[in-house]
Design an enzyme around this catalytic site. Structure first.
Site, mmCIF file in Angstrom:
data_model
loop_
_atom_site.group_PDB
_atom_site.id
_atom_site.type_symbol
_atom_site.label_atom_id
_atom_site.label_comp_id
_atom_site.label_asym_id
_atom_site.label_seq_id
_atom_site.Cartn_x
_atom_site.Cartn_y
_atom_site.Cartn_z
ATOM 1 N N CYS A 171 99.236 16.930 74.611
ATOM 2 C CA CYS A 171 99.210 18.344 75.013
ATOM 3 C C CYS A 171 100.470 19.050 74.501
ATOM 4 C CB CYS A 171 99.056 18.429 76.532
ATOM 5 S SG CYS A 171 98.824 20.090 77.181
ATOM 6 N N ASP A 228 87.580 21.409 73.205
ATOM 7 C CA ASP A 228 88.851 21.861 73.779
ATOM 8 C C ASP A 228 88.930 23.378 73.665
ATOM 9 O OD1 ASP A 228 91.516 22.477 74.354
ATOM 10 O OD2 ASP A 228 92.281 20.630 73.445
ATOM 11 N N HIS A 264 89.853 18.943 76.272
ATOM 12 C CA HIS A 264 91.293 18.747 76.212
ATOM 13 C C HIS A 264 91.674 17.608 77.169
ATOM 14 C CE1 HIS A 264 95.390 20.084 75.399
ATOM 15 N NE2 HIS A 264 95.655 19.930 76.687
#
Length: 295
Positions: A171, A228, A264
């Site tokens: 991330c 995502d 994600h």
């Protein structure tokens, strides 16, 4: 923690014990409050048997003590070195576990607490507050220097070989992988898990991965989810184009893998976003990538 704050946490279903552990426990021993409750049924826990693992203190270039979590085999030396870069929640239990996973594979893995000057996100229950009060105030230049200090710490310990240097991150840390690869000529390879590649230039974040494709020192493997919503596939297509246009060996060897219908944070086994098959495939690819590139 003041009484009013504790009441608000308990109203959110977070126990007093959990709150105290998240804000006062050893680095890497608990999960951040904002990701509670964790998904225990999918959470991976890697034991520390056969390892030297735990919190260390890293001296930064400005003379400060930065906490970090380091794991490596308990015997032997000359291990490849992996920098593990945190998500927005800092070095909580998942990141420490990732370090132990690398240690079980024969590496020395170290995860520095890169927000320590700005604050501790582990004890803040609101994600928007973490982003605005901590993450948004962390300069890329500071992060590069603190990662340099982490490499210097490992080198000084004398157990691992920092000439065999790799970096991985998730991330927020996925973006940092690309940037640090371009920053440090010693990096042999990077593996970026769902880190954004485009963005607006600001004084604290002047460049993004798409801007530094030509400066990569080691090839980067990017692992992304096709579903995502924060990292659209068209931005990954632009990154591929930038790598192709860069014309350097590291850029040419870099690769972006997109897992279809995958969200994600698909490697975050403690969260609902976890997807077992892409996570396991990504881990195998990461280990093979580091091995193939001299880490």
């Amino acid at each position: 923690m003041d009484g009013d704050r504790m009441i608000s946490l308990e109203e959110r279903g977070v126990s007093r014990r959990t709150a105290m552990l998240a804000t006062g426990g050893a680095l890497g021993s608990t999960f951040a409050l904002s990701v509670q409750p964790v998904q225990a049924q999918t959470m991976i826990t890697t034991p520390a048997d056969g390892l030297t693992a735990g919190e260390v203190k890293i001296k930064t270039k400005d003379g400060k003590d930065m906490a970090g979590y380091r794991a490596m085999p308990a015997t032997g030396q000359g291990f490849g070195t992996i920098l593990v870069v945190q998500e927005i929640w800092g070095v909580h239990a998942h990141i420490a576990d990732v370090c132990r996973r690398f240690a079980k594979a024969g590496y020395c893995a170290i995860a520095p607490e890169l927000y320590f000057r700005q604050g501790d996100p582990r004890g803040i229950p609101e994600i928007p507050k973490i982003l605005s009060e901590i993450v948004a105030k962390v300069p890329d230049e500071q992060v590069m220097g603190d990662l340099d200090a982490s490499v210097a710490f490992v080198k000084a310990e004398g157990k691992a070989d920092t000439a065999k240097l790799g970096i991985t991150g998730f991330c927020w840390g996925g973006r940092i992988v690309w940037l640090y690869d371009a920053h440090n000529p010693a990096v042999k390879a990077g593996v970026a898990w769902y880190g954004r590649v485009v963005g607006n230039a600001t004084p604290l974040t002047p460049k993004h991965p798409i801007d530094i494709a030509k400066q990569l020192n080691g090839p980067v493997l990017g692992l992304y989810g096709g579903a995502d919503t924060g990292i659209p596939v068209d931005t990954l297509d632009k990154m591929r184009e930038a790598l192709k246009a860069a014309g350097t060996p590291a850029a040419a060897k870099s690769e972006i893998v997109i897992y279809p219908d995958t969200p994600h944070a698909f490697n975050a086994d403690y969260r609902p976003s976890y997807r077992k098959q892409p996570a396991e495939d990504g881990w195998k690819r990461a280990l093979a990538w580091f091995k193939a590139n001299g880490v």
